[in-house]
Design a protein around this motif. Structure first.
Motif, PDB file in Angstrom:
ATOM      1  N   ASN B 309      -8.422   2.677  -6.908  1.00  0.00           N
ATOM      2  CA  ASN B 309      -8.449   3.371  -5.633  1.00  0.00           C
ATOM      3  C   ASN B 309      -7.147   2.858  -4.977  1.00  0.00           C
ATOM      4  O   ASN B 309      -6.328   1.904  -5.158  1.00  0.00           O
ATOM      5  CB  ASN B 309      -9.630   2.593  -4.705  1.00  0.00           C
ATOM      6  CG  ASN B 309     -10.959   3.032  -5.143  1.00  0.00           C
ATOM      7  OD1 ASN B 309     -11.173   4.385  -5.265  1.00  0.00           O
ATOM      8  ND2 ASN B 309     -11.855   2.251  -5.592  1.00  0.00           N
ATOM      9  N   SER B 310      -6.702   3.791  -3.972  1.00  0.00           N
ATOM     10  CA  SER B 310      -5.359   3.545  -3.478  1.00  0.00           C
ATOM     11  C   SER B 310      -5.347   2.285  -2.669  1.00  0.00           C
ATOM     12  O   SER B 310      -4.333   1.477  -2.612  1.00  0.00           O
ATOM     13  CB  SER B 310      -4.812   4.595  -2.538  1.00  0.00           C
ATOM     14  OG  SER B 310      -4.516   5.915  -3.175  1.00  0.00           O
ATOM     15  N   GLU B 311      -6.433   1.609  -2.064  1.00  0.00           N
ATOM     16  CA  GLU B 311      -6.534   0.491  -1.075  1.00  0.00           C
ATOM     17  C   GLU B 311      -6.132  -0.651  -2.197  1.00  0.00           C
ATOM     18  O   GLU B 311      -5.480  -1.668  -1.833  1.00  0.00           O
ATOM     19  CB  GLU B 311      -7.644   0.389  -0.305  1.00  0.00           C
ATOM     20  CG  GLU B 311      -8.263   1.359   0.475  1.00  0.00           C
ATOM     21  CD  GLU B 311      -8.695   2.647  -0.075  1.00  0.00           C
ATOM     22  OE1 GLU B 311     -10.004   2.421  -0.493  1.00  0.00           O
ATOM     23  OE2 GLU B 311      -8.302   3.545  -0.493  1.00  0.00           O
ATOM     24  N   PRO B 353       4.352   5.562  -1.842  1.00  0.00           N
ATOM     25  CA  PRO B 353       3.199   5.801  -2.893  1.00  0.00           C
ATOM     26  C   PRO B 353       3.379   6.592  -3.883  1.00  0.00           C
ATOM     27  O   PRO B 353       4.684   7.134  -4.251  1.00  0.00           O
ATOM     28  CB  PRO B 353       2.422   6.705  -1.964  1.00  0.00           C
ATOM     29  CG  PRO B 353       3.405   7.565  -1.130  1.00  0.00           C
ATOM     30  CD  PRO B 353       4.702   6.673  -1.002  1.00  0.00           C
ATOM     31  N   GLN B 652       2.481  11.948  -0.454  1.00  0.00           N
ATOM     32  CA  GLN B 652       1.680  10.881  -0.778  1.00  0.00           C
ATOM     33  C   GLN B 652       0.747  11.329  -1.799  1.00  0.00           C
ATOM     34  O   GLN B 652       0.043  12.546  -1.266  1.00  0.00           O
ATOM     35  CB  GLN B 652       1.403  10.093   0.299  1.00  0.00           C
ATOM     36  CG  GLN B 652       0.038  10.574   0.822  1.00  0.00           C
ATOM     37  CD  GLN B 652      -0.545   9.615   2.057  1.00  0.00           C
ATOM     38  OE1 GLN B 652      -0.649   8.513   1.625  1.00  0.00           O
ATOM     39  NE2 GLN B 652      -1.136  10.063   3.205  1.00  0.00           N
ATOM     40  N   THR B 654      -3.000  10.057  -3.253  1.00  0.00           N
ATOM     41  CA  THR B 654      -3.859   8.870  -3.166  1.00  0.00           C
ATOM     42  C   THR B 654      -4.914   9.052  -4.181  1.00  0.00           C
ATOM     43  O   THR B 654      -5.315  10.250  -4.643  1.00  0.00           O
ATOM     44  CB  THR B 654      -4.509   8.787  -1.596  1.00  0.00           C
ATOM     45  OG1 THR B 654      -5.042  10.122  -1.354  1.00  0.00           O
ATOM     46  CG2 THR B 654      -3.352   8.434  -0.592  1.00  0.00           C
ATOM     47  N   LYS B 656      -9.113   8.029  -5.448  1.00  0.00           N
ATOM     48  CA  LYS B 656     -10.462   7.400  -5.035  1.00  0.00           C
ATOM     49  C   LYS B 656     -11.126   7.509  -6.344  1.00  0.00           C
ATOM     50  O   LYS B 656     -11.223   8.673  -6.848  1.00  0.00           O
ATOM     51  CB  LYS B 656     -11.219   8.346  -4.246  1.00  0.00           C
ATOM     52  CG  LYS B 656     -12.101   7.725  -3.146  1.00  0.00           C
ATOM     53  CD  LYS B 656     -12.735   8.640  -2.242  1.00  0.00           C
ATOM     54  CE  LYS B 656     -13.121   8.121  -1.043  1.00  0.00           C
ATOM     55  NZ  LYS B 656     -13.511   9.063   0.071  1.00  0.00           N
TER      56      LYS B 656
END
Ligand code: FES
Ligand code: FES
Lengths: 151, 731
Positions: B309-311, B353, B652, B654, B656
């Motif tokens: 995940n990006s976080e 990113p 970007q 991202t 998930k």
């Protein structure tokens, strides 16, 4: 497969394709008109732009069954020998880098000028913002449109 | 007078023969050529394959000169600018020059790589040598025919003249005789001041073909009897295909076959992507029917590694920077003590990113695999690597694999990697027929080979006189660090520390236009802007002070830049942009960067319109040595600026659970007409230095200059890309 009679670049063509086939793939796969490009398939990049009764449309979104008698013009039919004012302006400003987006840009710009011969910068931006140029030739495209608009 | 050798260790760089249909054919090795007299020769270990003849000049008996360009055209205009170099030394009128793409299946294209802005730099000597040799031989043949010395002759525009006489000879009239002349061992090159064609503006030789929509690109390639194919790769990084509804797909209208292909190449090389190796392939006759079949796919995937995940990506990079596991790659002086003694210390962290390349033309390739041979045609920058991988995968000798290149709808690094070509070969092998593989935009954007994500912390210390006494840079990325320890500001600060480390990920990455520089330049140049502000200095003067130091008393043993040239572009952009004379409503930012052998400084002018920043103008000063094709060079720099600004603002990708969240241009924002700078002006430093490329160097400084201008316009410092996620910029 159903048969469709299409009017493209002043000539009549008959194709047998699924009724939901987008015009883009009729042009490219069936009619060998390869100037209209595939970039996204969802109407977001403008690489596939053609004229539909003179107006710029995204050929990846036009289903063949909806075309009927309407006159389609592709980059191949824009001029006899690349001498449409927009094409000439493109050459004068040496616009292309990779060149992939340019037929769509030219088709959109020529439709814009046909409808609005002297567009303002804002009008150019609004009309052209559906056409992505990944190589970033935007400044030149705008200059070329202005040059063509003075012809 | 510069002389250039036409051979090395008695092996000739050139081959001369009579041209079919009359005239002279000069074959030469596009990437070789040694200048005499310099140190270059000893240092030069020329690889054998560089002797392979891969460039051709034909001087027809009509005087028409045809230059066969072997270099793939990817949008950098090398197909025009490289022949210009030949024509300059050959002394022919450009109007009598035809540039041709060598025909397919001739082996002309062997060993070519277009990447890293290096084409011009590497071709410079070879191209001059080839042109100068042909010119010399035509002169010698004429001298012989007239019974005079070569010194008694002069040439201009492809016409040889007697200096003290009336006789003239066109190249075309003597070309056939020139074939019999001996190839001189070395030839004189023109003085740079005598250049007539180089540094002028010559129009793109393919311009007309492009504006009339000619089928130039890989996606446009067709062959009688060819099938079409599409692939489906796993939806998430960390997943692998198990099985799919094969029977159902095969029963769909127009579908000829469907199967799983494996493209795992034994001992993969640098250009083999590490990503998805097993894919579902669907074969048919119509693109649209294939697209519908792809939608109808019901595939079972299994997770074989972590779904990221990006976080977590951000957290992981932060953990790397905080860990003690950084590798110290350069240290000058005593940074620790200097930071302690500093009267002001500033520390800032920057990130960018993952980004897809998003070439306008999606990946595609034609392959025709038979029992004994493989023919591949398409948009690749690395035909040799592709040949190698396909040879290994299919167990067919490399000599029986040929790759021919088409024009490419953009590259940006993406087409250095070969998987899409290998996939086409694997599919052709399976169906036993020629096939063209086409990626959809979604395939293209979610397949990997992204620009890595980066996180970097800069720290600076100023003394009480606001002199920069300490600087450190500490960087990591998924999966590589962006830090260049020996680039500026190294060498300008007494106490300097560079540290780097990689952070693990299973998202696959690759070279992306101006690798690493595209991020680190923005971070560094935004940081220096803030340091200059803290020091109460003008940002250009502050940088010039640093270069002053690097010129007079450079710190450290190795600094990978020329401080004079660096300062030169800053001074030029300062002058041209009227830096220092405020314009009402205009907020400006500046940045300079050196990469891929060229120096570029840029000033970005921003105005606030309806509460939103609008880029009015970008001023660029460029030192790329001798400019070959002026207007084309301007175009490249303009493109780099748009690319840098566009991606820094909006780009970007991202993730998930390993799934890329942006899959097409409705979710992934690229710069469009209305956001583009209203004007981009480009100025060149005029000098006699050998030319360097422009594919990359225009991009990196644009990001820093943009961030610094946006700060002036909004009061907000921008640390994390994409900048459009900052509130004042949302508008
Ligand atoms: S392909 Fe039609 S808009 Fe992109
Ligand atoms: S010229 Fe390459 S995408 Fe526009």
């Amino acid at each position: 497969m159903p048969e469709y009679k299409l009017r493209i670049n002043g000539a009549s063509h008959t194709v047998n394709v699924d009724e939901d086939t987008p015009l883009l793939w009729v042009l490219r796969d069936e009619l060998n008109l390869l100037g209209s490009k595939f970039g996204c398939g969802i109407g977001q990049c403008g690489a596939c732009t053609v004229h539909f009764e003179g107006a710029a449309v995204r050929s990846c979104l036009i289903e063949v069954s909806t075309i009927g008698e309407s006159e389609i013009t592709t980059i191949e039919g824009l001029s006899e020998d690349g001498d449409h004012p927009v094409q000439k302006a493109w050459l004068e400003h040496d616009v292309p880098q990779c060149g992939y987006c340019q037929s769509g840009q030219i088709m959109n710009a020529s439709a814009l000028l046909a409808e609005n011969p002297k567009p303002t910068d804002k009008e150019i931006d609004n009309a052209m913002s559906g056409n992505i140029c990944r190589c970033g030739t935007y400044v030149r495209i705008k200059q070329a449109i202005k040059t063509a608009s003075n012809q | 007078m510069t002389k250039i050798k036409t051979q090395y260790n008695r092996r000739s760089f050139l081959k001369i023969s009579a041209a079919a249909g009359g005239g002279m054919l000069i074959g030469f090795s596009w990437l070789t050529g040694c200048v005499s007299g310099g140190k270059t020769e000893e240092a030069l270990a020329i690889p054998n394959e560089w002797f392979e003849i891969n460039g051709y000049i034909k001087i027809g008996d009509t005087g028409l000169v045809t230059i066969y360009s072997p270099n793939p055209e990817i949008g950098q205009n090398v197909k025009t600018s490289m022949p210009m170099i030949v024509a300059e030394e050959l002394d022919v009128d450009w109007n009598n020059v035809i540039v041709e793409q060598a025909p397919l299946n001739t082996g002309f294209y062997h060993n070519q790589v277009a990447g890293g802005s290096q084409s011009i730099r590497k071709g410079w000597h070879a191209l001059r040598m080839a042109g100068a040799t042909a010119r010399r031989m035509l002169l010698e043949a004429t001298a012989k025919a007239w019974g005079v010395e070569v010194a008694a002759l002069t040439v201009s525009g492809g016409i040889i003249k007697e200096i003290n006489g009336d006789r003239t000879m066109g190249y075309g009239d003597i070309a056939a005789q020139a074939v019999a002349m001996e190839v001189p061992e070395e030839v004189e090159l023109k003085d740079i001041k005598d250049f007539k064609l180089i540094s002028t503006s010559v129009k793109n030789v393919d311009g007309k073909n492009i504006v009339t929509g000619k089928p130039l690109f890989g996606l446009d390639f067709k062959r009688e009897g060819m099938k079409l194919a599409m692939i489906q790769h796993p939806p998430a990084f960390g997943m692998k295909v198990k099985d799919f509804n094969e029977a159902e797909i095969k029963a769909m209208p127009g579908i000829k076959d469907a199967f799983i292909v494996d493209i795992t190449v034994p001992e993969p090389g640098y250009f083999d992507e590490k990503g998805y190796q097993q894919l579902v392939a669907i074969v048919g006759d119509s693109t649209w029917q294939l697209m519908k079949a792809k939608k109808a796919l019901k595939t079972n995937w299994e997770a074989v590694s972590e779904l990221e995940n990006s976080e977590d990506h951000m957290k992981r990079m932060e953990a790397t920077l905080a860990s003690g596991e950084m590798h110290e790659s350069r240290k000058d002086g005593d940074p620790e003590t200097a930071f302690k003694n500093a009267s002001k210390v500033i520390e800032r962290t920057y990130s960018s990113p993952f980004l897809p390349h998003n070439t306008m033309e999606p990946m595609n390739f034609f392959a025709n695999v038979t029992e004994t041979s493989v023919e591949l045609i398409g948009p690749t920058q690395t035909p040799q690597a592709l040949e190698g991988s396909v040879s290994k995968l299919l167990n067919i000798p490399i000599d029986d694999v040929t790759v021919n290149m088409t024009r490419m709808g953009g590259g940006f690094g993406r087409r250095l990697y070969v998987n899409f070509g290998v996939e086409a070969a694997a599919i052709s092998k399976q169906i036993g027929a020629p096939v063209k593989l086409i990626y959809t935009r979604e395939d293209d954007m979610t397949q990997g080979t992204y620009k890595p994500a980066y996180l970097t912390t800069y720290k600076a210390g100023l003394d009480e006189n606001n002199h920069l006494i300490a600087l450190s840079v500490k960087g990591t990325g998924l999966p590589e660090s962006p830090v260049f320890e020996n680039r500026f500001p190294a060498g300008t600060v007494d106490n300097y520390l560079a540290e780097k480390a990689s952070t693990k990920t299973n998202i696959t990455t690759g070279a992306w236009r101006a690798p690493r520089s595209h991020f680190i330049a923005g971070a560094e140049q935004s940081f220096l802007d803030e340091v200059a502000e803290l020091a109460g200095k003008d940002p250009i003067d502050f940088r010039l002070e640093l270069f002053e130091k690097a010129i007079k008393s450079p710190v450290g043993k190795r600094n990978d830049y020329d401080a004079e040239r660096y300062a030169g572009v800053l001074k030029l952009v300062k002058e041209k942009s009227n830096w220092g004379s405020p314009m009402p409503g205009i907020h400006r930012g500046v940045a300079a960067y050196y990469c891929h052998n060229s120096y570029v400084a840029e000033v970005v002018d921003v105005a606030m319109e309806d509460g939103k920043p609008k880029i009015k103008k970008v001023w660029c000063a460029v030192d790329c040595g001798i400019v070959i094709n002026r207007d084309a060079a301007v175009n490249m720099v303009q493109g780099g600026v748009v690319d840098g600004i566009g991606h820094a603002m909006y780009g970007q990708l991202t993730f998930k659970e390993g799934v890329p969240q942006q899959t097409n241009f409705n979710q992934y924002r690229l710069m469009r007409h209305s956001q583009a700078p209203e004007a981009i002006e480009v100025f060149f430093v005029e000098n006699d230095i050998d030319p360097t490329g422009l594919g990359e160097p225009g991009l990196p400084p644009a990001i820093g200059a943009l961030a610094n201008a946006l700060y002036q316009a909004t009061g907000e410092r921008l640390y994390h890309q994409p900048f459009s996620s900052y509130k004042p910029l949302l508008g």
